[in-house]
Design an enzyme around this catalytic site. Structure first.
Site, mmCIF file in Angstrom:
data_model
loop_
_atom_site.group_PDB
_atom_site.id
_atom_site.type_symbol
_atom_site.label_atom_id
_atom_site.label_comp_id
_atom_site.label_asym_id
_atom_site.label_seq_id
_atom_site.Cartn_x
_atom_site.Cartn_y
_atom_site.Cartn_z
ATOM 1 C CB SER A 249 34.392 -12.412 8.258
ATOM 2 O OG SER A 249 34.677 -13.236 7.152
ATOM 3 C CE LYS A 250 27.607 -13.171 8.610
ATOM 4 N NZ LYS A 250 28.043 -11.775 8.864
ATOM 5 C CD GLN A 251 31.038 -13.458 5.186
ATOM 6 O OE1 GLN A 251 31.734 -12.799 6.369
ATOM 7 N NE2 GLN A 251 29.978 -12.859 5.385
#
Ligand code: ZN
Length: 314
Positions: A249-251
């Site tokens: 994910s973007k995290q």
């Protein structure tokens, strides 16, 4: 079933590909793989490559994220061949498609709780399989909250297609999806409708994207048939996962490099691209410039697909 369904139009014209990110954050190592694959396939086929910002879910869109993605793509040397298209500006097209779908669409009055309680199971994408409660009309006193598309009865509900990477894919819509949402209870058009309308309107012949969307493809093909739109060729590339097997994910997958970073910015861009290329299995040496990377990567992509025996694109 109408004649449109039995005689879908054939794909015509030169290769048109696209990359269609959701602006929920900057490009990360996972979304970069899909971007690189779509770009390489377009270039390897002498085609054009478009960018579409899938901001139809305005509640999830992060302000500024689309601009960041566009800057990242530019910085990586991936330049589109046409105007950037924004889904949030195309609602009239989705409304027109809904009208064209006519009696295939019905209002569903079920709330979230009722859908969870009545579901027949969970589809491969994690969505509840809706049992068709409101198919034959709303119960007295109920108002429609969402719009759903009627899928064919079991036995006539099989959608099969050949994916250029994944091979033959088959799904039973009635059993694995159920009647699916076209317009959500929050008023936004659903991804499945928007993506089909846009691919048809933009003349997209080849969809290259992450395998997390493989399970959505049969629903999209069904919509194409109902709308009389051609079915593009599909190529779903593997999804990048972390050590725990979770999709990045973007995290968890933030690119180490961002536009405007200080220092050896081109070197950082090449490094990010090399990582994506190697994940895809491309045979590329470590080039020192962006131009050198793309010059190697385009023929390497063509070789990789040929070695896999993938059906050709346009
Ligand atoms: Zn319902």
């Amino acid at each position: 079933m109408n004649s449109i369904f039995t005689n879908p139009p054939a794909l015509a014209g030169p290769y048109v590909g696209r990359f269609a990110p959701s602006p929920t954050g900057p490009l990360h190592a996972g979304s970069l793989v899909a971007a690189v694959a779509s770009y390489l396939d377009a270039r390897a086929n002498g085609g054009s490559w478009l960018i579409r910002i899938e901001d139809i879910d305005e509640g999830r869109a992060v302000p500024g994220a689309a601009q960041t993605i566009l800057e990242q793509l530019d910085w990586l040397g991936m330049h589109p061949d046409g105007e950037i298209v924004w889904q949030s500006r195309r609602k009239d097209l989705y409304q027109a498609a809904r009208e064209r779908l006519a009696e295939h669409v019905y209002g569903c009055g079920c709330n979230r709780r009722e859908i969870a309680d009545s579901r027949l199971g969970v589809g491969p994408d994690g969505a509840a399989i809706y049992p068709g409660t409101c198919r034959h009309g709303l119960a007295p006193g109920r108002a429609a909250r969402s719009l759903r598309l009627r899928v064919p009865e079991p036995g006539q509900d099989v959608i099969t297609f050949t994916d250029r990477f994944a091979g033959t894919v088959s799904q039973r819509l009635a059993i694995e999806s159920g009647d699916f949402v076209l317009k959500r209870a929050d008023g936004y058009w659903a991804y499945q409708l928007a993506v089909v309308v846009d691919d048809a309107a933009q003349g997209v012949t080849d969809v290259v994207r992450g395998a997390d969307l493989l399970d959505s493809t049969p629903r999209q093909i069904y919509l194409q048939r109902l709308l009389g739109a051609p079915t593009p060729r599909y190529l779903h590339v593997p999804v990048v996962r972390n050590a725990n097997g979770e999709k990045l994910s973007k995290q968890t997958g933030a690119l180490a490099v961002q536009p405007g970073a200080r220092g050896n910015s081109e070197g950082a861009a090449v490094a990010a691209l090399l990582k994506a290329a190697r994940f895809l299995g491309l045979d590329v040496a470590a080039p020192s410039t962006l131009d050198a990377f793309w010059q190697q990567a385009v023929p390497a992509w063509a070789r990789l697909l040929a070695e896999r025996g993938a059906p050709a694109a346009a």
